[in-house]
Design a protein around this motif. Sequence first.
Motif, mmCIF file in Angstrom:
data_model
loop_
_atom_site.group_PDB
_atom_site.id
_atom_site.type_symbol
_atom_site.label_atom_id
_atom_site.label_comp_id
_atom_site.label_asym_id
_atom_site.label_seq_id
_atom_site.Cartn_x
_atom_site.Cartn_y
_atom_site.Cartn_z
ATOM 1 N N GLN A 5 -58.040 -48.362 -94.701
ATOM 2 C CA GLN A 5 -58.981 -48.407 -95.825
ATOM 3 C C GLN A 5 -60.133 -49.374 -95.592
ATOM 4 O O GLN A 5 -61.228 -49.168 -96.108
ATOM 5 N N GLU A 6 -59.918 -50.414 -94.786
ATOM 6 C CA GLU A 6 -61.000 -51.349 -94.489
ATOM 7 C C GLU A 6 -62.072 -50.721 -93.607
ATOM 8 O O GLU A 6 -63.182 -51.231 -93.516
ATOM 9 N N THR A 7 -61.763 -49.609 -92.955
ATOM 10 C CA THR A 7 -62.737 -48.941 -92.089
ATOM 11 C C THR A 7 -63.613 -47.951 -92.854
ATOM 12 O O THR A 7 -64.577 -47.432 -92.291
ATOM 13 N N LEU A 8 -63.294 -47.686 -94.103
ATOM 14 C CA LEU A 8 -64.025 -46.682 -94.882
ATOM 15 C C LEU A 8 -65.475 -47.097 -95.099
ATOM 16 O O LEU A 8 -65.760 -48.193 -95.579
ATOM 17 N N ILE A 9 -66.383 -46.209 -94.703
ATOM 18 C CA ILE A 9 -67.830 -46.399 -94.925
ATOM 19 C C ILE A 9 -68.326 -45.169 -95.671
ATOM 20 O O ILE A 9 -67.990 -44.037 -95.320
ATOM 21 N N GLU A 10 -69.134 -45.398 -96.699
ATOM 22 C CA GLU A 10 -69.750 -44.299 -97.443
ATOM 23 C C GLU A 10 -71.245 -44.571 -97.552
ATOM 24 O O GLU A 10 -71.660 -45.723 -97.682
ATOM 25 N N ASN A 11 -72.026 -43.502 -97.483
ATOM 26 C CA ASN A 11 -73.478 -43.644 -97.570
ATOM 27 C C ASN A 11 -74.073 -42.365 -98.143
ATOM 28 O O ASN A 11 -73.426 -41.318 -98.142
ATOM 29 N N ARG A 12 -75.307 -42.450 -98.565
ATOM 30 C CA ARG A 12 -76.021 -41.289 -99.097
ATOM 31 C C ARG A 12 -77.380 -41.169 -98.429
ATOM 32 O O ARG A 12 -78.012 -42.167 -98.106
ATOM 33 N N GLU A 13 -77.801 -39.926 -98.263
ATOM 34 C CA GLU A 13 -79.138 -39.610 -97.753
ATOM 35 C C GLU A 13 -79.747 -38.565 -98.681
ATOM 36 O O GLU A 13 -79.117 -37.541 -98.950
ATOM 37 N N MET A 14 -80.941 -38.830 -99.185
ATOM 38 C CA MET A 14 -81.656 -37.849 -99.984
ATOM 39 C C MET A 14 -82.266 -36.825 -99.029
ATOM 40 O O MET A 14 -82.980 -37.194 -98.104
ATOM 41 N N VAL A 15 -81.965 -35.552 -99.237
ATOM 42 C CA VAL A 15 -82.496 -34.509 -98.355
ATOM 43 C C VAL A 15 -83.939 -34.220 -98.754
ATOM 44 O O VAL A 15 -84.203 -33.730 -99.853
ATOM 45 N N GLN A 16 -84.832 -34.563 -97.860
ATOM 46 C CA GLN A 16 -86.267 -34.399 -98.062
ATOM 47 C C GLN A 16 -86.757 -33.185 -97.261
ATOM 48 O O GLN A 16 -86.060 -32.715 -96.361
ATOM 49 N N PRO A 17 -87.955 -32.689 -97.552
ATOM 50 C CA PRO A 17 -88.478 -31.542 -96.805
ATOM 51 C C PRO A 17 -88.502 -31.744 -95.285
ATOM 52 O O PRO A 17 -88.253 -30.808 -94.531
ATOM 53 N N ASN A 18 -88.728 -32.974 -94.825
ATOM 54 C CA ASN A 18 -88.750 -33.216 -93.382
ATOM 55 C C ASN A 18 -87.358 -33.164 -92.749
ATOM 56 O O ASN A 18 -87.237 -33.161 -91.524
ATOM 57 N N ALA A 40 -69.995 -44.145 -86.597
ATOM 58 C CA ALA A 40 -70.096 -45.309 -85.707
ATOM 59 C C ALA A 40 -69.914 -46.605 -86.491
ATOM 60 O O ALA A 40 -69.266 -47.541 -86.008
ATOM 61 N N MET A 41 -70.446 -46.657 -87.710
ATOM 62 C CA MET A 41 -70.273 -47.855 -88.532
ATOM 63 C C MET A 41 -68.793 -48.096 -88.845
ATOM 64 O O MET A 41 -68.318 -49.232 -88.798
ATOM 65 N N ALA A 42 -68.067 -47.027 -89.164
ATOM 66 C CA ALA A 42 -66.633 -47.168 -89.440
ATOM 67 C C ALA A 42 -65.903 -47.666 -88.194
ATOM 68 O O ALA A 42 -65.045 -48.555 -88.277
ATOM 69 N N ALA A 43 -66.238 -47.102 -87.036
ATOM 70 C CA ALA A 43 -65.603 -47.518 -85.788
ATOM 71 C C ALA A 43 -65.933 -48.976 -85.458
ATOM 72 O O ALA A 43 -65.062 -49.730 -84.993
ATOM 73 N N MET A 44 -67.177 -49.390 -85.699
ATOM 74 C CA MET A 44 -67.569 -50.777 -85.433
ATOM 75 C C MET A 44 -66.898 -51.740 -86.408
ATOM 76 O O MET A 44 -66.470 -52.828 -86.008
ATOM 77 N N ARG A 45 -66.803 -51.325 -87.667
ATOM 78 C CA ARG A 45 -66.112 -52.171 -88.655
ATOM 79 C C ARG A 45 -64.663 -52.374 -88.211
ATOM 80 O O ARG A 45 -64.110 -53.461 -88.319
ATOM 81 N N PHE A 46 -64.053 -51.315 -87.704
ATOM 82 C CA PHE A 46 -62.665 -51.389 -87.251
ATOM 83 C C PHE A 46 -62.512 -52.266 -86.014
ATOM 84 O O PHE A 46 -61.687 -53.169 -85.970
ATOM 85 N N SER A 47 -63.306 -52.001 -84.991
ATOM 86 C CA SER A 47 -63.094 -52.640 -83.692
ATOM 87 C C SER A 47 -63.734 -54.018 -83.563
ATOM 88 O O SER A 47 -63.328 -54.810 -82.717
ATOM 89 N N GLY A 48 -64.772 -54.274 -84.369
ATOM 90 C CA GLY A 48 -65.508 -55.514 -84.207
ATOM 91 C C GLY A 48 -66.394 -55.495 -82.974
ATOM 92 O O GLY A 48 -66.854 -56.535 -82.516
ATOM 93 N N GLU A 49 -66.631 -54.314 -82.429
ATOM 94 C CA GLU A 49 -67.436 -54.138 -81.222
ATOM 95 C C GLU A 49 -68.483 -53.059 -81.471
ATOM 96 O O GLU A 49 -68.340 -52.254 -82.371
ATOM 97 N N THR A 50 -69.498 -53.020 -80.615
ATOM 98 C CA THR A 50 -70.434 -51.907 -80.624
ATOM 99 C C THR A 50 -69.656 -50.663 -80.208
ATOM 100 O O THR A 50 -68.796 -50.730 -79.323
ATOM 101 N N CYS A 51 -69.918 -49.540 -80.847
ATOM 102 C CA CYS A 51 -69.220 -48.296 -80.528
ATOM 103 C C CYS A 51 -70.226 -47.190 -80.258
ATOM 104 O O CYS A 51 -71.261 -47.111 -80.926
ATOM 105 N N VAL A 52 -69.900 -46.366 -79.280
ATOM 106 C CA VAL A 52 -70.749 -45.239 -78.930
ATOM 107 C C VAL A 52 -69.949 -43.948 -79.045
ATOM 108 O O VAL A 52 -68.734 -43.941 -78.892
ATOM 109 N N THR A 53 -70.651 -42.872 -79.303
ATOM 110 C CA THR A 53 -70.004 -41.574 -79.471
ATOM 111 C C THR A 53 -69.503 -41.068 -78.131
ATOM 112 O O THR A 53 -70.253 -41.005 -77.165
ATOM 113 N N ALA A 54 -68.222 -40.705 -78.088
ATOM 114 C CA ALA A 54 -67.618 -40.153 -76.870
ATOM 115 C C ALA A 54 -67.368 -38.664 -77.001
ATOM 116 O O ALA A 54 -67.355 -37.944 -76.011
#
Length: 148
Positions: A5-18, A40-54
């Motif tokens: 549960q500490e890894t949970l990240i939530e965010n919103r993006e308004m869908v614009q014409p672009n 990636a934010m959830a993975a970084m919150r968990f690991s305490g490290e920079t994370c990249v998509t594999a």
Amino acid sequence: MPTLQETLIENREMVQPNHANNLETAHGGNVMLWMDEIGAMAAMRFSGETCVTAGVDQMDFRRPILVGDVAFISAYVYETGRTTSKVRIRTYREDLRTGEREKTTESVFTFVAIDENRKPTPVPELTIESEEGERLYQEALEYESHTE
């Protein structure tokens, strides 16, 4: 050790014409970008490290998100390897006026933790300490079993 549960990240993006395609709905590439960033934010919150998509497991685009709607993205780590974190990511179309949400997109992304030399580095052990954490874990496993 971090809990699920500490890894949970939530965010919103308004869908614009672009952000839209010629059908005036969110372009799939934009939705995937938002999911990648939040995952990636959830993975970084968990690991305490920079994370990249594999890797990205199957991307399920179920419904469009219209221009003017909000994309609500939720991500959490549910499984780990030596240097990797598996993150369940879901996107919903959200109407801010009513609070109504409808799932539009779902996937599992795998992230690798890297050190300051950009080399894979170990991640901690994930723990599940609550009924809610166990529910989220089981939902992720169930989704993953349907994508294999």
